[in-house]
Design an enzyme around this catalytic site. Structure first.
Site, mmCIF file in Angstrom:
data_model
loop_
_atom_site.group_PDB
_atom_site.id
_atom_site.type_symbol
_atom_site.label_atom_id
_atom_site.label_comp_id
_atom_site.label_asym_id
_atom_site.label_seq_id
_atom_site.Cartn_x
_atom_site.Cartn_y
_atom_site.Cartn_z
ATOM 1 N N GLY A 161 28.890 -25.441 22.323
ATOM 2 C CA GLY A 161 29.048 -26.223 23.550
ATOM 3 C C GLY A 161 29.994 -27.392 23.267
ATOM 4 O O GLY A 161 30.763 -27.369 22.306
ATOM 5 N N THR B 113 22.055 -32.293 14.001
ATOM 6 C CA THR B 113 22.116 -33.440 14.922
ATOM 7 C C THR B 113 21.677 -33.005 16.320
ATOM 8 O O THR B 113 21.903 -33.743 17.280
ATOM 9 C CB THR B 113 23.558 -34.001 15.012
ATOM 10 N N ARG C 173 18.382 -30.791 17.700
ATOM 11 C CA ARG C 173 16.971 -31.079 17.931
ATOM 12 C C ARG C 173 16.184 -30.622 16.707
ATOM 13 O O ARG C 173 16.461 -29.574 16.130
ATOM 14 C CB ARG C 173 16.455 -30.343 19.174
ATOM 15 N N GLU D 73 9.408 -36.527 16.050
ATOM 16 C CA GLU D 73 9.904 -37.894 15.844
ATOM 17 C C GLU D 73 8.895 -38.924 16.342
ATOM 18 O O GLU D 73 8.254 -38.682 17.357
ATOM 19 C CB GLU D 73 11.240 -38.072 16.587
ATOM 20 N N HIS E 250 17.818 -40.522 14.337
ATOM 21 C CA HIS E 250 18.306 -40.067 15.648
ATOM 22 C C HIS E 250 19.366 -41.023 16.225
ATOM 23 O O HIS E 250 19.164 -41.627 17.284
ATOM 24 C CB HIS E 250 17.143 -39.871 16.632
HETATM 25 C C1 DGY Z 1 20.516 -36.586 23.692
HETATM 26 O O1 DGY Z 1 21.204 -37.129 24.549
HETATM 27 O O2 DGY Z 1 19.985 -35.508 23.858
HETATM 28 C C2 DGY Z 1 20.331 -37.325 22.421
HETATM 29 O O3 DGY Z 1 19.687 -36.605 21.464
HETATM 30 C C3 DGY Z 1 19.653 -38.651 22.671
HETATM 31 O O4 DGY Z 1 20.584 -39.577 22.265
#
Ligand code: DGY
Length: 323
Positions: free
Chosen positions: A157, A240, A242, A271, A289
């Site tokens: 994406g 980075t 989930r 988290e 995060h």
């Molecule tokens: C999102 O926007 O999904 C991020 O993980 C939160 O900053």
């Protein structure tokens, strides 16, 4: 005209809170402490809009039988796997997110992690701060070269593409990716990448694997023991996206047994809990995060929520409606 009543679940950048306060009948969670399920249920029952973040959980149970005042959930963030959107929709509640504005900063944090793990930046920093560095020597803290290696991306994406561009055009890397749907090869090439057919093919080819697919649903546990085994023993895993995409226990075992060489994580399954086993490992770089955590991006995310709920309450289609 009566202003819509909105509840903001965490502190947001001051500039955005000011706009919200002017445009809406806004209530802010001034303590900035995460709201529990009872507080969120109460918010859905009393406010026209609830504006949550990734730190709030809105499961189906919150959209149960009781009367709900909420007509829209304006999520502050692009990922919305913390919201049961089917249950929200079933109660006629719209859900919006904030795509686009955090693409670069999230790809930047993936790059930060990739470089930090490969070049042992976390370990090095800890050594210097501890005052135990004994000076330069040819065999000191030897890492892995990044330039020219192969990057494997899962999920092509916006953020996956931004990561591909950084690695291909900035670090001369061969970039391969897995994506659920087919990407036009010419479009993939514009981002310096080419598509492979399976997750396994990407894992087998990559020196660095970077995750950029959504969390939740069928992606839960996508990177499990079997898929970690499919990676090269020298490979590094970067997440980075989930936390639930990775089986954290399986990751800790793979790292402990040397089945992969390291990991860089910005997100975790529960988290702010970070498994103790991972916290003990020198070859793991752990961030809290921070993907979207720049002043510019956090303001832009907030302004997207403002645009979404403004459109909704003016009777227009919110630009970033996901349900
Ligand atoms: C999102 O926007 O999904 C991020 O993980 C939160 O900053």
């Amino acid at each position: 005209m009566k202003k819509a009543r909105i509840l903001v679940t965490r502190r947001w950048p001051q500039a955005v809170e000011a706009v919200l306060a002017e445009r809406f009948d806004a209530e802010f969670n001034t303590s900035d402490r995460p709201m529990d399920q009872a507080m969120l249920a109460d918010a859905l029952a009393r406010f026209d809009a609830v504006l949550p973040t990734v730190s709030d959980r809105l499961p189906a149970a919150l959209f149960g039988q009781g009367a709900l005042a909420a007509r829209i959930i304006g999520n502050y963030g692009v990922g919305y796997n913390h919201i049961d959107i089917a249950a929200a929709s079933a109660r006629g509640i719209a859900v919006t997110n904030t795509p686009g504005v955090l693409t670069d900063c999230t790809a930047d944090i993936a790059m930060t992690l990739l470089l930090s793990v490969a070049r042992r930046a976390g370990e090095g920093e800890r050594e210097v701060r501890a005052g135990v560095w004994t000076g330069w020597r040819p065999t000191h803290m030897i890492g892995t070269k990044v330039t020219g290696k192969t990057l494997g991306i899962i999920g092509f994406g916006r953020i996956g593409k931004a990561m591909a561009r950084r690695c291909h055009f900035g670090f001369d890397m061969d970039v391969v990716f897995y994506n659920r749907s087919r990407v036009d090869p010419a479009e993939a090439a514009r981002h310096g990448a080419r598509q492979l057919d399976t997750v396994e093919e990407v894992l087998a080819a990559a020196d660095f694997v970077s995750l950029h697919c959504p969390g939740g649903g069928e992606n839960t546990g996508l990177i499990d023991a079997r898929r970690l085994q499919a990676m090269k023993p020298s490979a590094l895993l970067i997440n980075t996206a989930r936390g639930d995409i990775v089986d954290e226990a399986a990751l800790a075992s793979a790292l402990a047994e040397g089945r992969i060489a390291g990991a860089g994580l910005d997100v975790y399954a529960a988290e702010p809990h970070v498994p103790e086993a991972l916290r003990q490992m020198e070859n793991v770089v752990l961030l809290p995060h921070l993907g979207s955590a720049t002043a510019e991006t956090r303001i832009a995310m907030g302004m997207k929520v403002v645009d979404n709920i403004t459109a909704f309450f003016e009777g227009r289609e919110p630009p970033d409606r996901v349900a």
